[in-house]
Design an enzyme around this catalytic site. Structure first.
Site, PDB file in Angstrom:
ATOM      1  N   ASP A 129       0.844  -1.195   0.000  1.00  0.00           N
ATOM      2  CA  ASP A 129       0.000   0.000   0.000  1.00  0.00           C
ATOM      3  C   ASP A 129       0.879   1.244   0.000  1.00  0.00           C
ATOM      4  O   ASP A 129       1.325   1.709   1.049  1.00  0.00           O
ATOM      5  CB  ASP A 129      -0.921  -0.005   1.234  1.00  0.00           C
ATOM      6  CG  ASP A 129      -1.857   1.192   1.251  1.00  0.00           C
ATOM      7  OD1 ASP A 129      -1.939   1.906   0.226  1.00  0.00           O
ATOM      8  OD2 ASP A 129      -2.512   1.409   2.296  1.00  0.00           O
ATOM      9  N   LYS A 138       1.531   7.942   0.460  1.00  0.00           N
ATOM     10  CA  LYS A 138       1.900   7.982   1.875  1.00  0.00           C
ATOM     11  C   LYS A 138       3.258   8.649   2.046  1.00  0.00           C
ATOM     12  O   LYS A 138       4.080   8.635   1.128  1.00  0.00           O
ATOM     13  CB  LYS A 138       2.014   6.543   2.418  1.00  0.00           C
ATOM     14  CG  LYS A 138       0.703   5.831   2.632  1.00  0.00           C
ATOM     15  CD  LYS A 138       0.937   4.433   3.186  1.00  0.00           C
ATOM     16  CE  LYS A 138      -0.362   3.697   3.424  1.00  0.00           C
ATOM     17  NZ  LYS A 138      -1.240   4.291   4.416  1.00  0.00           N
ATOM     18  N   GLU A 172      -7.998   2.481   0.344  1.00  0.00           N
ATOM     19  CA  GLU A 172      -8.236   1.484  -0.709  1.00  0.00           C
ATOM     20  C   GLU A 172      -8.770   0.168  -0.171  1.00  0.00           C
ATOM     21  O   GLU A 172      -9.455  -0.568  -0.882  1.00  0.00           O
ATOM     22  CB  GLU A 172      -6.933   1.233  -1.487  1.00  0.00           C
ATOM     23  CG  GLU A 172      -5.944   0.233  -0.835  1.00  0.00           C
ATOM     24  CD  GLU A 172      -5.416   0.656   0.533  1.00  0.00           C
ATOM     25  OE1 GLU A 172      -5.438   1.870   0.810  1.00  0.00           O
ATOM     26  OE2 GLU A 172      -4.998  -0.209   1.313  1.00  0.00           O
ATOM     27  N   ARG A 223     -11.061  -0.593   2.046  1.00  0.00           N
ATOM     28  CA  ARG A 223     -12.527  -0.685   2.099  1.00  0.00           C
ATOM     29  C   ARG A 223     -13.111  -0.865   0.699  1.00  0.00           C
ATOM     30  O   ARG A 223     -14.187  -1.444   0.547  1.00  0.00           O
ATOM     31  CB  ARG A 223     -13.091   0.556   2.804  1.00  0.00           C
ATOM     32  CG  ARG A 223     -12.836   1.851   2.096  1.00  0.00           C
ATOM     33  CD  ARG A 223     -12.990   3.068   3.013  1.00  0.00           C
ATOM     34  NE  ARG A 223     -11.862   3.224   3.933  1.00  0.00           N
ATOM     35  CZ  ARG A 223     -11.784   4.159   4.878  1.00  0.00           C
ATOM     36  NH1 ARG A 223     -12.784   5.014   5.045  1.00  0.00           N
ATOM     37  NH2 ARG A 223     -10.735   4.237   5.658  1.00  0.00           N
TER      38      ARG A 223
END
Ligand code: BES
Ligand code: MN
Ligand code: ZN
Length: 483
Positions: free
Chosen positions: A255, A262, A334, A336
């Site tokens: 992720d 991030k 992302e 969910r």
């Protein structure tokens, strides 16, 4: 490490190390007391004393390990104490050691042996696959020393061993980096587990996902060269009468945050964003080995969340499998989105329970820290069962409210739901988002973002890195379900 169960006297055992557990402030058998009476050890929780008994025992070393006060004793304390003992055995480089099974009121020999073996094996875990220069010494054998009921001890040990195999599978998957574990890898692992235990496994790739309309998984995965997967593993369909349990795992193999990227600091740990999927796969492994009488469908929604010219963007609207549309406000929310498709898919089994596990929000780490996962549910009875399984295993879950006010917060402006409602109540609004896709079936969401990874070693049996959390809770729940 190989585990066996034998009955016998710790002072007569010939291993080069024998572990003896003791409760705080309580006398041990007279022959042993003589060995420790001049020491400062008095059985304090996790306090240890290493003794070289010479002719007073057969073993070269005796390791006394404190369990603390009897009144505060739990199986989790034994797990921790046992993990510490196993780590010491490794440090001492013993090939073979014995561990004396303690006795405690209210805990059966079966449960004690189960906890002891889990502690020893989980505490011995290290992720050193990619260390070519590591000190790789591992203890070869541990004998569990029991007094009378060695059959119950054997059964408990076998259960512990099967569960640990599942936890280790989960830990290895989550510890392996994003260049090794991609969505296709999870599909292969699922197929291997399925082949071992005769489960029906299907793995959807780009083609099937597109044909099927899995717009959530496809949307999140579209920025990566490693295409997404949706995996189902069906076990025990002959036990449908007890109700079907669907286990759903978030499987983001890395992720980056996507276009809503991030910060660089700590991003390397986002290889563990498939910890929920790992827990489902680990639980399926244990379930198959144990042969529990329950109908379970394991599901994994897997993608890599990357940035590229093909990546999904803030503002995009995705049409999910359910037909509902998601307004993407932040590509870093992302998990969910991929879960939306999986949870909707679960409805086709008319499940008695849907349990999803996901490293879903930073907000749950803020709320609960590293000691509990967050739980959200639409069904109090199922929530209670999951919480109890968590208490029994030491994988604690703490429920947060899911009132309609939170559901209102995720209503979309241009789509049906939006994928973030901002920082306030972030773990709850994530749950409220998922709720839109479960169609009212009994459902529990476990946000494991705070507990799937540890840098700080909060417990002796969870060494640094992926914890494999969720496997033990799920197996406990399924054992209770089958009973
Ligand atoms: N995978 C992260 C959540 C996470 C954070 C897991 C830390 C483990 C450790 C998730 O996809 C995420 O990025 N969530 C965002 C949501 C936000 C953008 C609404 C978060 O929590 O910041
Ligand atoms: Mn994210
Ligand atoms: Zn994520």
């Amino acid at each position: 490490m190989h585990i066996s169960v034998v009955s016998g006297d710790p002072l007569q055992h010939t291993a080069s190390l024998v572990v003896v557990f003791g409760f705080e402030g309580e006398a041990l058998p007279a022959a042993i007391t003589a060995l420790i009476e001049a020491s400062d050890w008095s059985g304090g929780y996790r306090k240890t004393l290493l003794v070289y008994p010479r002719e007073a025992a057969q073993a070269r070393r005796l390791l006394f390990v404190g369990l603390g006060k009897r009144a505060q004793f739990t199986s989790d304390r034994l797990r921790e104490a046992a993990a510490g003992a196993a780590q010491q055995a490794r440090d001492l480089k013993v090939e073979r050691f014995a561990a004396t099974l303690p006795q405690a009121d209210g805990l059966s020999t079966f449960n004690l042996s189960h906890a002891l073996v889990e502690g020893i094996l989980l505490g011995s875990y290290r992720f050193i696959e990619y260390k070519t220069d590591a000190d790789v010494f591992e203890v070869g054998e541990c004998e569990v020393l029991t007094g009378s009921d060695s059959e119950a001890a054997e059964q408990g040990a076998a259960l512990g061993q099967a569960i640990v195999n599942g936890v280790v599978l989960a830990r290895n998957l989550a510890n392996r980096p994003g260049n090794i574990v991609v969505p296709a890898t999870l599909g292969i692992v699922a197929q291997e587990i399925g082949a071992r235990y005769g489960m029906d496994v299907t793995v959807y790739g780009l083609e099937e996902l597109t044909a099927g309309g899995f717009g959530g998984i496809l949307g999140v995965g579209q920025g990566s060269a490693n295409p997404p997967r949706f995996i189902t593993m069906e076990y025990g369909s002959e036990h449908k009468a007890k109700g079907t349990v669907c286990l759903v795992g978030k499987g983001i193999t890395f992720d980056s945050g996507g276009i809503s990227i991030k910060p660089a600091d700590g991003m390397e740990n986002m290889k563990m964003d498939m910890g929920g999927a790992a827990a489902v796969l680990g639980a399926m492994e244990a379930l198959g080995a144990l042969g529990l009488a329950v109908h379970v469908v394991g599901m994994v929604a897997s993608a890599e969340n990357m940035l590229s010219s093909t990546a999904y963007r803030p503002g995009d609207i995705l049409k999910t499998l359910s037909g509902k549309t998601i307004e993407v406000l932040n590509t870093d929310a992302e998990g969910r989105i991929v879960l939306a498709d999986a949870l909707y898919y679960a409805q086709r089994y008319q499940p008695a329970a849907i349990i999803d596990l996901a490293t879903l929000t930073g907000a749950i780490m803020v709320a609960l820290g590293p000691h509990a996962m967050g739980l959200l549910s639409n069904n109090d009875d199922l929530a209670r069962r999951v919480i109890e399984a968590g208490e029994a295993t030491g994988e604690r879950a703490w429920q947060l409210p899911l009132w309609d006010s939170y559901r209102d917060m995720v209503k979309g402006d241009y789509g049906d739901v939006k994928n973030t409602a901002g920082r306030a109540g972030g773990a709850i609004t994530a749950g409220a988002f998922l709720d839109a896709f479960v169609g009212g079936f009994p459902w529990v969401h476990l946000d494991i973002a705070g507990v799937a990874w540890t840098d700080s070693k909060p417990r002796a049996y969870t060494p640094k890195g992926a914890t494999g959390v969720g496997v033990r809770l799920l197996v406990q729940l399924l054992r209770d379900w089958a009973a």
